[in-house]
Design a protein around this motif. Sequence first.
Motif, PDB file in Angstrom:
ATOM      1  N   CYS A 118     -11.358  -9.553   2.223  1.00 36.61           N
ATOM      2  CA  CYS A 118     -12.048  -8.894   1.107  1.00 36.61           C
ATOM      3  C   CYS A 118     -11.138  -7.879   0.409  1.00 36.61           C
ATOM      4  CB  CYS A 118     -13.324  -8.224   1.584  1.00 36.61           C
ATOM      5  SG  CYS A 118     -13.070  -6.784   2.639  1.00 36.61           S
ATOM      6  N   ASP A 119     -11.469  -7.564  -0.832  1.00 35.34           N
ATOM      7  CA  ASP A 119     -10.667  -6.624  -1.632  1.00 35.34           C
ATOM      8  C   ASP A 119     -10.604  -5.242  -0.997  1.00 35.34           C
ATOM      9  OD1 ASP A 119     -10.134  -8.573  -3.500  1.00 35.34           O
ATOM     10  OD2 ASP A 119     -11.750  -7.956  -4.868  1.00 35.34           O
ATOM     11  N   ALA A 120     -11.697  -4.787  -0.385  1.00 32.10           N
ATOM     12  CA  ALA A 120     -11.709  -3.459   0.234  1.00 32.10           C
ATOM     13  C   ALA A 120     -10.644  -3.362   1.327  1.00 32.10           C
ATOM     14  CB  ALA A 120     -13.089  -3.159   0.803  1.00 32.10           C
ATOM     15  N   ASP A 121     -10.475  -4.421   2.126  1.00 28.33           N
ATOM     16  CA  ASP A 121      -9.450  -4.408   3.180  1.00 28.33           C
ATOM     17  C   ASP A 121      -8.045  -4.539   2.593  1.00 28.33           C
ATOM     18  OD1 ASP A 121     -11.434  -4.118   5.039  1.00 28.33           O
ATOM     19  OD2 ASP A 121     -11.173  -6.095   5.962  1.00 28.33           O
ATOM     20  N   LEU A 122      -7.913  -5.346   1.537  1.00 32.24           N
ATOM     21  CA  LEU A 122      -6.591  -5.509   0.917  1.00 32.24           C
ATOM     22  C   LEU A 122      -6.081  -4.189   0.341  1.00 32.24           C
ATOM     23  CD1 LEU A 122      -7.073  -8.908  -0.988  1.00 32.24           C
ATOM     24  CD2 LEU A 122      -5.762  -8.520   1.121  1.00 32.24           C
ATOM     25  N   ASP A 123      -6.998  -3.336  -0.112  1.00 30.65           N
ATOM     26  CA  ASP A 123      -6.623  -2.057  -0.726  1.00 30.65           C
ATOM     27  C   ASP A 123      -6.362  -0.946   0.283  1.00 30.65           C
ATOM     28  OD1 ASP A 123      -6.839  -3.260  -3.200  1.00 30.65           O
ATOM     29  OD2 ASP A 123      -8.884  -2.534  -3.569  1.00 30.65           O
ATOM     30  N   LYS A 124      -6.667  -1.177   1.553  1.00 32.73           N
ATOM     31  CA  LYS A 124      -6.468  -0.144   2.577  1.00 32.73           C
ATOM     32  C   LYS A 124      -4.974   0.070   2.816  1.00 32.73           C
ATOM     33  CE  LYS A 124     -10.777  -0.587   5.133  1.00 32.73           C
ATOM     34  NZ  LYS A 124     -11.412  -0.969   6.381  1.00 32.73           N
ATOM     35  N   THR A 125      -4.619   1.318   3.138  1.00 34.53           N
ATOM     36  CA  THR A 125      -3.204   1.643   3.365  1.00 34.53           C
ATOM     37  C   THR A 125      -2.654   0.973   4.618  1.00 34.53           C
ATOM     38  OG1 THR A 125      -3.879   3.665   4.500  1.00 34.53           O
ATOM     39  CG2 THR A 125      -3.338   3.860   2.161  1.00 34.53           C
ATOM     40  N   GLY A 126      -3.484   0.705   5.598  1.00 27.27           N
ATOM     41  CA  GLY A 126      -2.998   0.107   6.837  1.00 27.27           C
ATOM     42  C   GLY A 126      -2.916  -1.421   6.813  1.00 27.27           C
ATOM     43  N   PHE A 127      -3.202  -2.058   5.669  1.00 25.13           N
ATOM     44  CA  PHE A 127      -3.164  -3.522   5.616  1.00 25.13           C
ATOM     45  C   PHE A 127      -1.719  -3.987   5.833  1.00 25.13           C
ATOM     46  CE2 PHE A 127      -3.286  -7.759   3.705  1.00 25.13           C
ATOM     47  CZ  PHE A 127      -4.439  -8.261   4.302  1.00 25.13           C
ATOM     48  N   PRO A 128      -1.517  -4.964   6.721  1.00 27.82           N
ATOM     49  CA  PRO A 128      -0.139  -5.340   7.076  1.00 27.82           C
ATOM     50  C   PRO A 128       0.613  -5.996   5.918  1.00 27.82           C
ATOM     51  CG  PRO A 128      -1.698  -6.877   8.053  1.00 27.82           C
ATOM     52  CD  PRO A 128      -2.507  -5.790   7.421  1.00 27.82           C
ATOM     53  N   SER A 129       1.914  -5.775   5.907  1.00 29.44           N
ATOM     54  CA  SER A 129       2.776  -6.477   4.956  1.00 29.44           C
ATOM     55  C   SER A 129       2.984  -7.901   5.473  1.00 29.44           C
ATOM     56  CB  SER A 129       4.124  -5.764   4.842  1.00 29.44           C
ATOM     57  OG  SER A 129       4.801  -5.858   6.083  1.00 29.44           O
ATOM     58  N   GLU A 130       3.593  -8.733   4.663  1.00 33.72           N
ATOM     59  CA  GLU A 130       3.819 -10.126   5.072  1.00 33.72           C
ATOM     60  C   GLU A 130       4.716 -10.189   6.294  1.00 33.72           C
ATOM     61  OE1 GLU A 130       5.064 -14.490   3.274  1.00 33.72           O
ATOM     62  OE2 GLU A 130       5.259 -12.719   2.002  1.00 33.72           O
ATOM     63  N   ALA A 131       5.789  -9.420   6.297  1.00 32.81           N
ATOM     64  CA  ALA A 131       6.726  -9.446   7.430  1.00 32.81           C
ATOM     65  C   ALA A 131       6.033  -9.000   8.712  1.00 32.81           C
ATOM     66  CB  ALA A 131       7.925  -8.558   7.127  1.00 32.81           C
ATOM     67  N   GLN A 132       5.263  -7.927   8.625  1.00 33.11           N
ATOM     68  CA  GLN A 132       4.543  -7.411   9.786  1.00 33.11           C
ATOM     69  C   GLN A 132       3.513  -8.429  10.283  1.00 33.11           C
ATOM     70  OE1 GLN A 132       2.490  -3.775   8.879  1.00 33.11           O
ATOM     71  NE2 GLN A 132       1.920  -3.368  11.012  1.00 33.11           N
ATOM     72  N   PHE A 133       2.743  -9.048   9.373  1.00 35.52           N
ATOM     73  CA  PHE A 133       1.728 -10.043   9.731  1.00 35.52           C
ATOM     74  C   PHE A 133       2.366 -11.235  10.442  1.00 35.52           C
ATOM     75  CE2 PHE A 133      -0.476 -13.994   8.648  1.00 35.52           C
ATOM     76  CZ  PHE A 133      -1.748 -13.749   9.140  1.00 35.52           C
ATOM     77  N   VAL A 134       3.433 -11.765   9.871  1.00 40.89           N
ATOM     78  CA  VAL A 134       4.086 -12.948  10.446  1.00 40.89           C
ATOM     79  C   VAL A 134       4.659 -12.613  11.821  1.00 40.89           C
ATOM     80  CG1 VAL A 134       6.006 -14.568  10.181  1.00 40.89           C
ATOM     81  CG2 VAL A 134       4.543 -14.043   8.224  1.00 40.89           C
TER      82      VAL A 134
END
Length: 196
Positions: A118-134
């Motif tokens: 959801c957009d609310a989670d995407l806008d959070k400061t702690g949402f992982p970057s692509e490198a971190q997620f992978v």
Amino acid sequence: MAKAAGGGPDKPSGKGAASGNTSRGAASSKKSALGKATSNDDVDAALVEEGPPNWKNAWPFFVAAGVVAFLVLGIVLSSISRPPEERVSDDARVQYAINDLYTAKNGPNYAEYRANTCDADLDKTGFPSEAQFVAENQASLDQNGRIEIPEITDLVVDGDRATAKVHWHYKDKADAKQVVETIVVRENGEWKVCSS
């Protein structure tokens, strides 16, 4: 001599008498298949009564069949003309969104993960970057195996918000089952998993 040969009116004799009686008997009475005597008029009347059915009597059946055929055709055309995504219930769409999010973690596929968040989670400061997620999901995949979801229970859709319990475990750790309360929200017509 004439009397001896032909017989008189009182005494029928010879072939003429026998044939006269036979022809009159044949014309006046016949035995039907049921053993009842019937005349030619009776046979003709029976044939008239057993004539072909009158198609005017069947019109209610044809009207009913036409109505049923029209309804079936309408349902088929309606389901064919609607896009596939509109033929799926909200319950199923919520389950697809949850499944797609966990599939993205199994990838790991960052773009799919973002598309199902959801957009609310995407806008959070702690949402992982692509490198971190992978990096995080690849390490989990190597250590534990893929995430498997045997069932989703207690699914409740209330307008544009849904809740469900996701039962999941890692493939290599099937005994360590986990249940996660999950929130799914509808944004711009699409269901997305949300932390709150």
